[in-house]
Design a protein around this motif. Structure first.
Motif, PDB file in Angstrom:
ATOM      1  N   ALA A  29       0.807  -1.165   0.173  1.00 43.78           N
ATOM      2  CA  ALA A  29      -0.168  -0.041   0.108  1.00 43.78           C
ATOM      3  C   ALA A  29       0.762   1.382   0.049  1.00 43.78           C
ATOM      4  CB  ALA A  29      -0.912   0.107   1.327  1.00 43.78           C
ATOM      5  N   SER A  99     -12.870  -3.724   2.075  1.00 44.84           N
ATOM      6  CA  SER A  99     -12.908  -4.019   0.526  1.00 44.84           C
ATOM      7  C   SER A  99     -13.960  -2.907  -0.137  1.00 44.84           C
ATOM      8  CB  SER A  99     -13.285  -5.396   0.147  1.00 44.84           C
ATOM      9  OG  SER A  99     -12.609  -6.190   0.312  1.00 44.84           O
ATOM     10  N   THR A 102     -12.042   0.608  -0.325  1.00 47.69           N
ATOM     11  CA  THR A 102     -10.913   0.572  -1.028  1.00 47.69           C
ATOM     12  C   THR A 102     -11.312   0.009  -2.663  1.00 47.69           C
ATOM     13  OG1 THR A 102      -9.841  -1.723  -0.587  1.00 47.69           O
ATOM     14  CG2 THR A 102      -9.502   0.322   0.773  1.00 47.69           C
ATOM     15  N   ARG A 104     -10.869  -3.274  -3.050  1.00 43.24           N
ATOM     16  CA  ARG A 104      -9.790  -4.309  -3.474  1.00 43.24           C
ATOM     17  C   ARG A 104     -10.076  -5.238  -2.592  1.00 43.24           C
ATOM     18  NH1 ARG A 104      -4.251  -1.649  -1.055  1.00 43.24           N
ATOM     19  NH2 ARG A 104      -3.440  -2.952  -2.651  1.00 43.24           N
ATOM     20  N   THR A 109      -5.616  -5.424   0.359  1.00 46.94           N
ATOM     21  CA  THR A 109      -6.011  -4.652   1.410  1.00 46.94           C
ATOM     22  C   THR A 109      -4.880  -5.287   2.405  1.00 46.94           C
ATOM     23  OG1 THR A 109      -7.788  -5.793   2.663  1.00 46.94           O
ATOM     24  CG2 THR A 109      -8.114  -3.949   0.775  1.00 46.94           C
ATOM     25  N   GLU A 129      -3.975   2.527   3.692  1.00 45.95           N
ATOM     26  CA  GLU A 129      -5.113   2.142   2.999  1.00 45.95           C
ATOM     27  C   GLU A 129      -6.125   3.353   3.110  1.00 45.95           C
ATOM     28  OE1 GLU A 129      -5.395  -0.436   1.119  1.00 45.95           O
ATOM     29  OE2 GLU A 129      -3.895  -1.683   1.720  1.00 45.95           O
ATOM     30  N   GLU A 130      -6.477   4.075   4.136  1.00 48.04           N
ATOM     31  CA  GLU A 130      -7.313   5.133   4.172  1.00 48.04           C
ATOM     32  C   GLU A 130      -6.954   6.437   3.243  1.00 48.04           C
ATOM     33  OE1 GLU A 130      -8.408   5.851   8.828  1.00 48.04           O
ATOM     34  OE2 GLU A 130      -6.038   5.590   8.421  1.00 48.04           O
ATOM     35  N   SER A 132      -6.651   6.167   0.235  1.00 45.39           N
ATOM     36  CA  SER A 132      -7.038   6.086  -1.137  1.00 45.39           C
ATOM     37  C   SER A 132      -8.512   5.218  -0.988  1.00 45.39           C
ATOM     38  CB  SER A 132      -6.222   5.186  -2.070  1.00 45.39           C
ATOM     39  OG  SER A 132      -6.832   4.961  -3.335  1.00 45.39           O
ATOM     40  N   THR A 133      -9.677   5.911  -0.593  1.00 46.28           N
ATOM     41  CA  THR A 133     -10.831   5.097  -0.560  1.00 46.28           C
ATOM     42  C   THR A 133     -11.855   5.935  -1.389  1.00 46.28           C
ATOM     43  OG1 THR A 133     -11.548   6.627   1.313  1.00 46.28           O
ATOM     44  CG2 THR A 133     -10.433   4.821   1.854  1.00 46.28           C
ATOM     45  N   ARG A 377     -16.697   1.020  -4.693  1.00 48.32           N
ATOM     46  CA  ARG A 377     -16.023   2.404  -4.683  1.00 48.32           C
ATOM     47  C   ARG A 377     -16.052   2.847  -6.255  1.00 48.32           C
ATOM     48  NH1 ARG A 377      -9.467   3.216  -3.627  1.00 48.32           N
ATOM     49  NH2 ARG A 377      -9.426   5.082  -4.276  1.00 48.32           N
ATOM     50  N   ILE A 392      -7.546  -0.492  -7.683  1.00 49.58           N
ATOM     51  CA  ILE A 392      -8.678  -0.937  -7.199  1.00 49.58           C
ATOM     52  C   ILE A 392      -8.837  -2.468  -8.151  1.00 49.58           C
ATOM     53  CG2 ILE A 392      -9.726   0.928  -6.515  1.00 49.58           C
ATOM     54  CD1 ILE A 392     -11.579   0.677  -8.823  1.00 49.58           C
TER      55      ILE A 392
END
Length: 512
Positions: A29, A99, A102, A104, A109, A129-130, A132-133, A377, A392
């Protein structure tokens, strides 16, 4: 009226060992940023005024068998589209929510449990990970964003990183999130960086509090003229299934539905399940009582859906808003002789409601193609006119909503991937199950419209034909042709190691 979904012009990006369901090394990530300050909102432009608002209601452990008790959700379904083959990537809260946020799979993840070294919010945060959401996507596209309710396991209202105020993740303009608030009373919420305590009065009931906040956000956003994205994530109907006081005596005498799988083990069941004895009388009564409580608890969710839609109408933005309703995972209650819970690859656990209504969505449409929570997403991004992030694994479902057949038109996936890594055996986990025999070992699974194929870490397999055996009572794995087994194993390996929409899309089309 906003531009319809099908006319939006934004382009959409399209087991370590074969055959074994192992805990997979997560894809890398982005590196964490030292600053977690909230971004300044994008200025309003003519472009931001022409895209639909999005209201996303995410419930906790809501299974398909609860839909008949949600009249306002059924009304939403009548006004829009439902997804007959919508599944989650992992039937466990935190991996599924990761999931959703994200787009993903859990193997990318790295969030494969609710807590500890391989799951939970702390790992999600440490892996950046936060950053890119769908929240960061829409915020950058000029949307006013709000989150109210349950975020992730191991998130709690007073959490900080390096001191300072209680933490608010990036991408959210308005924030009110709880921690261990499953009881619905006597909880705390982090409200935009300040912690507020709620008590035990009827007006403190959590779902109602979240509903009121969401209604105020809708009203204020409509008045401001900015497109908005709102997620309301309820704790209901998660254990302990606490209803609002007004609903605590509803549905007297209601018992759980009982299909052919109830208190019955499938023929040729895998080893972890094969030896389960019949459910004792006390457990059957407990299941009936629990199902009634679950139905009571979701009445507040159903009321919230009605109130949110009414608020959209009063604010004059109902025709410009897409409303989405779903759950993070399903729930079994006595099927296949299992105690109430989740985490299996059975339909009760992985197949959950997904309903969407709004501009450009055909009323009464039933989408048959396999859709997963990784698709939310990119769907939200396409609605918002935002770029779809390159990393993604899912793709936007907007093209499914005009009644065409993507399998013929643009190669939609034929198979969905389900992952499960390690049982929830930590007593600190809200999904902890003291009876570990009711929790399956690690597995990966393929689910198509026609069948489910499962490979467990111990080498055992399952294959159920959905058309002839909808309750999954006959495991056909031992009778499969060797060439078919090879096809299934190769397709499963391609999916459980894929990364990115192109690779995962191709892997999802590799089997029928």
């Amino acid at each position: 009226m906003v531009t319809t979904l099908i006319r939006l012009t934004v382009a959409v990006s399209l087991l370590i060992t074969t055959g074994c369901a192992t805990v997979k090394a997560p894809a890398a990530a982005p590196s964490p940023s030292p600053s977690h300050a909230r971004e300044s909102p994008t200025p309003i432009t003519e472009t931001t005024k022409t895209r639909p608002n999005i209201v996303f209601v995410l419930t906790d452990d809501l299974s398909d068998d609860l839909l008949p008790y949600l009249p306002n959700v059924l009304a939403l379904q009548k006004d829009g589209a439902s997804f007959a083959n919508y599944t989650v990537t992992d039937s466990l809260c935190c991996p599924s929510r990761a999931s959703i946020l994200t787009g993903r799979y859990p193997h990318n993840t790295g969030i494969v449990k609710n807590n500890g070294s391989d799951g939970g919010f702390r790992l999600f945060h440490s892996r950046a990970e936060e950053k890119s959401t769908f929240a960061t996507d829409l915020h950058a596209a000029g949307y006013r964003t709000a989150f109210y309710g349950k975020y992730m396991n191991e998130y709690f209202p007073r959490i900080t990183f390096g001191g300072g105020t209680p933490y608010v993740p990036p991408g959210w303009d308005e924030w009110a999130a709880g921690g261990d608030a499953y009881d619905g009373f006597n909880y705390e919420l982090n409200e935009n960086g300040k912690v507020r305590t709620y008590g035990s009065r009827p007006q403190d009931y959590l779902t109602d509090v979240l509903s009121a906040k969401a209604q105020r956000f809708i009203t204020a956003s409509a008045a401001a003229g900015r497109p908005f994205m709102l997620e309301v994530a309820t704790y209901t109907p998660h254990l302990p299934y606490v209803p609002a006081p007004r609903d605590a005596h509803g549905f007297p005498g209601l018992t759980s539905p009982k299909n052919s799988a109830y208190d019955t083990v499938p023929e040729d069941a895998p080893p972890w399940l094969a030896g389960h004895p019949p459910l004792p009388t006390w457990l059957k009564k407990h299941i009936d009582d629990s199902f009634r409580k679950r139905v009571q608890s979701i009445q507040s969710v159903d009321l919230m859906v009605s109130e949110l839609r009414a608020t959209l109408t009063r604010a004059g933005v109902a025709d410009d808003t897409v409303v989405v309703f779903s759950s993070d995972n399903g729930y079994h209650m006595g099927e296949h002789r299992l105690n109430p819970g989740k985490m299996t690859a059975f339909e009760s656990d992985i197949k959950v409601p997904l309903i969407a209504a709004g501009p450009g969505i055909t009323a009464g449409l039933v989408v048959e193609e396999p859709v997963e929570n990784i698709d939310l997403r990119p769907t939200f991004a396409q609605l918002a006119g935002a770029p779809v992030a390159a990393q993604i694994d899912g793709r936007s479902v907007t093209g499914l909503l005009d009644g065409t057949t993507p399998a013929e038109a643009d190669g939609w996936r034929t198979a969905a991937l389900i992952e499960h890594s390690d049982p929830a055996t930590d007593p600190k986990d809200p999904d902890y199950n003291q009876d570990s025999e009711n929790v399956p070992p690690s597995y990966d699974a393929l689910r198509t419209r026609a069948f489910t194929y499962v490979e467990y870490v111990d080498g055992s397999r399952e294959y159920y034909d959905h058309r002839s055996d909808p309750d999954q009572m006959l495991n056909l794995a031992s009778g499969l042709d060797p060439e078919r087994v090879t096809e299934l194993r190769e397709a499963l390996h391609a999916l459980n190691t894929c990364a990115g929409a192109t690779a995962c899309g191709a892997a999802g089309r590799s089997i029928r």
